[in-house]
Design a protein around this motif. Structure first.
Motif, PDB file in Angstrom:
ATOM      1  N   ALA A 141     -12.814  -6.600   4.170  1.00 54.82           N
ATOM      2  CA  ALA A 141     -13.472  -5.347   3.550  1.00 54.82           C
ATOM      3  C   ALA A 141     -12.518  -4.508   2.466  1.00 54.82           C
ATOM      4  O   ALA A 141     -13.184  -4.073   1.619  1.00 54.82           O
ATOM      5  N   VAL A 142     -11.276  -4.617   2.669  1.00 59.24           N
ATOM      6  CA  VAL A 142     -10.312  -3.902   2.006  1.00 59.24           C
ATOM      7  C   VAL A 142     -10.071  -4.814   0.790  1.00 59.24           C
ATOM      8  O   VAL A 142     -10.394  -4.214  -0.533  1.00 59.24           O
ATOM      9  N   ALA A 143     -10.306  -6.112   0.694  1.00 64.46           N
ATOM     10  CA  ALA A 143     -10.271  -7.059  -0.598  1.00 64.46           C
ATOM     11  C   ALA A 143     -11.629  -6.751  -1.282  1.00 64.46           C
ATOM     12  O   ALA A 143     -11.260  -6.650  -2.454  1.00 64.46           O
ATOM     13  N   ALA A 144     -12.785  -6.772  -0.550  1.00 63.27           N
ATOM     14  CA  ALA A 144     -13.866  -6.478  -1.415  1.00 63.27           C
ATOM     15  C   ALA A 144     -13.705  -5.256  -2.195  1.00 63.27           C
ATOM     16  O   ALA A 144     -14.483  -5.091  -3.313  1.00 63.27           O
ATOM     17  N   ARG A 145     -13.348  -4.106  -1.424  1.00 62.75           N
ATOM     18  CA  ARG A 145     -13.251  -2.878  -2.067  1.00 62.75           C
ATOM     19  C   ARG A 145     -12.492  -3.080  -3.242  1.00 62.75           C
ATOM     20  O   ARG A 145     -12.793  -2.250  -4.413  1.00 62.75           O
ATOM     21  N   LEU A 146     -11.321  -3.475  -3.046  1.00 58.87           N
ATOM     22  CA  LEU A 146     -10.393  -3.568  -4.173  1.00 58.87           C
ATOM     23  C   LEU A 146     -10.962  -4.319  -5.476  1.00 58.87           C
ATOM     24  O   LEU A 146     -10.699  -3.992  -6.537  1.00 58.87           O
ATOM     25  N   ALA A 147     -11.528  -5.461  -5.103  1.00 53.95           N
ATOM     26  CA  ALA A 147     -12.471  -6.130  -6.124  1.00 53.95           C
ATOM     27  C   ALA A 147     -13.305  -5.505  -7.022  1.00 53.95           C
ATOM     28  O   ALA A 147     -13.510  -5.469  -8.018  1.00 53.95           O
ATOM     29  N   GLU A 148     -14.079  -4.289  -6.200  1.00 56.96           N
ATOM     30  CA  GLU A 148     -14.885  -3.525  -6.799  1.00 56.96           C
ATOM     31  C   GLU A 148     -14.341  -2.414  -7.683  1.00 56.96           C
ATOM     32  O   GLU A 148     -14.713  -2.257  -8.922  1.00 56.96           O
ATOM     33  N   ILE A 149     -13.300  -1.879  -7.423  1.00 51.82           N
ATOM     34  CA  ILE A 149     -12.606  -0.622  -8.119  1.00 51.82           C
ATOM     35  C   ILE A 149     -11.449  -1.257  -9.082  1.00 51.82           C
ATOM     36  O   ILE A 149     -11.137  -0.342 -10.014  1.00 51.82           O
ATOM     37  N   ALA A 150     -10.995  -2.335  -8.736  1.00 48.29           N
ATOM     38  CA  ALA A 150      -9.579  -2.763  -9.555  1.00 48.29           C
ATOM     39  C   ALA A 150      -9.790  -4.365  -9.523  1.00 48.29           C
ATOM     40  O   ALA A 150      -9.026  -5.209  -9.131  1.00 48.29           O
ATOM     41  N   PRO A 151     -10.838  -4.982 -10.565  1.00 47.17           N
ATOM     42  CA  PRO A 151     -10.916  -6.357 -10.246  1.00 47.17           C
ATOM     43  C   PRO A 151      -9.926  -7.215 -10.817  1.00 47.17           C
ATOM     44  O   PRO A 151      -9.676  -8.357 -10.843  1.00 47.17           O
ATOM     45  N   SER A 152      -9.131  -6.462 -11.653  1.00 49.04           N
ATOM     46  CA  SER A 152      -7.826  -7.346 -12.272  1.00 49.04           C
ATOM     47  C   SER A 152      -6.726  -7.365 -11.255  1.00 49.04           C
ATOM     48  O   SER A 152      -5.708  -8.167 -11.517  1.00 49.04           O
ATOM     49  N   TRP A 153      -6.594  -6.653 -10.097  1.00 46.04           N
ATOM     50  CA  TRP A 153      -5.568  -6.938  -9.026  1.00 46.04           C
ATOM     51  C   TRP A 153      -5.878  -8.336  -8.546  1.00 46.04           C
ATOM     52  O   TRP A 153      -6.671  -8.618  -8.413  1.00 46.04           O
ATOM     53  N   ARG A 154      -4.386  -8.637  -8.078  1.00 42.33           N
ATOM     54  CA  ARG A 154      -4.478 -10.103  -7.440  1.00 42.33           C
ATOM     55  C   ARG A 154      -4.425  -9.449  -5.858  1.00 42.33           C
ATOM     56  O   ARG A 154      -3.444  -8.933  -5.463  1.00 42.33           O
ATOM     57  N   VAL A 155      -5.306 -10.164  -5.106  1.00 35.38           N
ATOM     58  CA  VAL A 155      -5.474  -9.619  -3.583  1.00 35.38           C
ATOM     59  C   VAL A 155      -5.489 -10.883  -2.840  1.00 35.38           C
ATOM     60  O   VAL A 155      -6.248 -12.020  -3.044  1.00 35.38           O
ATOM     61  N   GLU A 156      -4.498 -10.978  -1.912  1.00 32.74           N
ATOM     62  CA  GLU A 156      -4.412 -12.182  -1.119  1.00 32.74           C
ATOM     63  C   GLU A 156      -4.489 -11.854   0.427  1.00 32.74           C
ATOM     64  O   GLU A 156      -3.917 -10.793   0.902  1.00 32.74           O
ATOM     65  N   ILE A 157      -5.454 -12.450   1.155  1.00 29.60           N
ATOM     66  CA  ILE A 157      -5.580 -12.379   2.780  1.00 29.60           C
ATOM     67  C   ILE A 157      -4.443 -13.285   3.313  1.00 29.60           C
ATOM     68  O   ILE A 157      -4.832 -14.565   3.141  1.00 29.60           O
ATOM     69  N   VAL A 158      -3.476 -12.974   3.926  1.00 29.14           N
ATOM     70  CA  VAL A 158      -2.714 -14.071   4.584  1.00 29.14           C
ATOM     71  C   VAL A 158      -2.903 -14.458   6.137  1.00 29.14           C
ATOM     72  O   VAL A 158      -2.855 -13.225   6.939  1.00 29.14           O
ATOM     73  N   PRO A 159      -3.168 -15.483   6.095  1.00 25.80           N
ATOM     74  CA  PRO A 159      -3.626 -15.973   7.798  1.00 25.80           C
ATOM     75  C   PRO A 159      -2.557 -15.641   8.673  1.00 25.80           C
ATOM     76  O   PRO A 159      -1.470 -15.739   8.226  1.00 25.80           O
ATOM     77  N   ASP A 160      -3.041 -15.433  10.061  1.00 28.65           N
ATOM     78  CA  ASP A 160      -2.178 -15.529  10.916  1.00 28.65           C
ATOM     79  C   ASP A 160      -1.179 -14.613  11.052  1.00 28.65           C
ATOM     80  O   ASP A 160      -0.045 -14.561  11.715  1.00 28.65           O
ATOM     81  N   THR A 161      -1.376 -13.464  10.478  1.00 29.95           N
ATOM     82  CA  THR A 161      -0.580 -12.313  10.391  1.00 29.95           C
ATOM     83  C   THR A 161      -1.249 -11.131  10.639  1.00 29.95           C
ATOM     84  O   THR A 161      -2.649 -11.030  10.276  1.00 29.95           O
ATOM     85  N   GLY A 162      -0.730 -10.175  11.114  1.00 24.98           N
ATOM     86  CA  GLY A 162      -1.356  -8.542  11.391  1.00 24.98           C
ATOM     87  C   GLY A 162      -0.924  -7.427  10.292  1.00 24.98           C
ATOM     88  O   GLY A 162      -0.356  -7.905   9.063  1.00 24.98           O
ATOM     89  N   HIS A 163      -0.979  -6.353  10.885  1.00 22.70           N
ATOM     90  CA  HIS A 163      -0.629  -5.276  10.033  1.00 22.70           C
ATOM     91  C   HIS A 163       0.797  -5.253   9.776  1.00 22.70           C
ATOM     92  O   HIS A 163       1.274  -4.783   8.856  1.00 22.70           O
ATOM     93  N   ALA A 164       1.621  -5.840  10.714  1.00 23.97           N
ATOM     94  CA  ALA A 164       3.065  -5.914  10.391  1.00 23.97           C
ATOM     95  C   ALA A 164       3.437  -6.962   9.357  1.00 23.97           C
ATOM     96  O   ALA A 164       4.360  -7.717   9.709  1.00 23.97           O
ATOM     97  N   LEU A 165       2.852  -7.267   8.683  1.00 24.21           N
ATOM     98  CA  LEU A 165       2.802  -8.431   7.421  1.00 24.21           C
ATOM     99  C   LEU A 165       4.322  -8.537   6.921  1.00 24.21           C
ATOM    100  O   LEU A 165       4.901  -9.570   6.930  1.00 24.21           O
ATOM    101  N   PRO A 166       4.904  -7.293   6.514  1.00 23.93           N
ATOM    102  CA  PRO A 166       6.439  -7.548   5.968  1.00 23.93           C
ATOM    103  C   PRO A 166       7.257  -7.930   7.255  1.00 23.93           C
ATOM    104  O   PRO A 166       8.355  -8.962   6.878  1.00 23.93           O
ATOM    105  N   VAL A 167       7.148  -7.784   8.258  1.00 20.07           N
ATOM    106  CA  VAL A 167       7.997  -8.285   9.099  1.00 20.07           C
ATOM    107  C   VAL A 167       7.751  -9.669   9.582  1.00 20.07           C
ATOM    108  O   VAL A 167       8.572 -10.585  10.090  1.00 20.07           O
ATOM    109  N   GLU A 168       6.306  -9.985   9.740  1.00 22.55           N
ATOM    110  CA  GLU A 168       5.952 -11.269  10.222  1.00 22.55           C
ATOM    111  C   GLU A 168       6.280 -12.431   9.069  1.00 22.55           C
ATOM    112  O   GLU A 168       6.402 -13.758   9.568  1.00 22.55           O
ATOM    113  N   ALA A 169       6.132 -12.043   7.978  1.00 23.98           N
ATOM    114  CA  ALA A 169       6.291 -13.271   6.887  1.00 23.98           C
ATOM    115  C   ALA A 169       7.118 -12.681   5.711  1.00 23.98           C
ATOM    116  O   ALA A 169       6.697 -12.735   4.589  1.00 23.98           O
ATOM    117  N   PRO A 170       8.451 -12.388   5.987  1.00 21.77           N
ATOM    118  CA  PRO A 170       9.315 -11.772   4.814  1.00 21.77           C
ATOM    119  C   PRO A 170       9.604 -12.996   3.938  1.00 21.77           C
ATOM    120  O   PRO A 170       9.660 -12.535   2.483  1.00 21.77           O
TER     121      PRO A 170
END
Length: 198
Positions: A141-170
């Motif tokens: 949903a966040v990715a879809a919203r960003l695609a709507e208001i900021a289509p030039s942004w690069r948005v990536e959904i990283v699998p097998d990670t949660g909200h603590a993405l910086p800790v889980e996949a440094p």
């Protein structure tokens, strides 16, 4: 939970001094590069920013999540600062060196300075990495919203990670930062995608 009716602050001078001493020690021990402290005044208080790295180059801005501050990025500072100017922010209302001067009662107030229109007006390359299994937000949903208001942004959904993405996949995050914004124009034209194979 009752919304706060006063700015977040220390219980007293002694508590503040003890925290700042510990903060400075951790900063010195975990950040192996020279750091410049910058204080930026905003409508809700003074925001502390730690700057490291070269004077020139595409800057990297690191924003900690809830209950975090700039120190949370210690794993990233050395590899990033070798290549890019780095700005790590202590968010208002969280433990750190920023000084809040007015209450921030809701998430909307915390981010209220950044409107959809201001997002659209950003002219610098922006990359957003989202943990696919975050319990705090719906990544798609966040990715879809960003695609709507900021289509030039690069948005990536990283699998097998949660909200603590910086800790889980440094390592993944460091690699994405250092190779951005090197993607081609065609890749920018279709920015929302997922690395999830499931």
């Amino acid at each position: 939970m009752r919304a706060p009716d006063r700015p977040s602050a220390f219980t007293g001078d002694n508590a503040r001094d003890k925290y700042f001493t510990a903060y400075g020690r951790v900063l010195g021990e975990l950040w192996p590069v020279p750091v410049e402290a910058i204080d930026v005044e905003t409508r809700a208080g003074s925001v502390r920013i730690h700057r490291a790295g070269p004077a020139e180059g595409d800057p990297v801005v690191l924003l900690a999540g809830a209950d975090g501050n700039a120190l949370a990025w210690y794993r990233y500072i050395e590899p990033l600062a070798r290549m890019r100017p780095v700005f790590a922010v202590d968010p208002l209302g969280e433990p750190g060196r920023s000084v809040q001067t007015r209450p921030l009662a809701t998430g909307a107030e915390v981010a209220g300075w950044l409107t959809d229109e201001q997002v659209r007006e950003l002219s610098v390359p922006v990359q957003v990495l989202l943990g696919a299994r975050s319990a705090v937000h719906d990544a798609r949903a966040v990715a879809a919203r960003l695609a709507e208001i900021a289509p030039s942004w690069r948005v990536e959904i990283v699998p097998d990670t949660g909200h603590a993405l910086p800790v889980e996949a440094p390592d993944l995050i460091t690699e994405r930062i250092l190779t951005f914004p090197g993607q081609t124009r065609a890749e920018i034209a279709t920015p929302v995608h997922s690395t999830d194979r499931g």
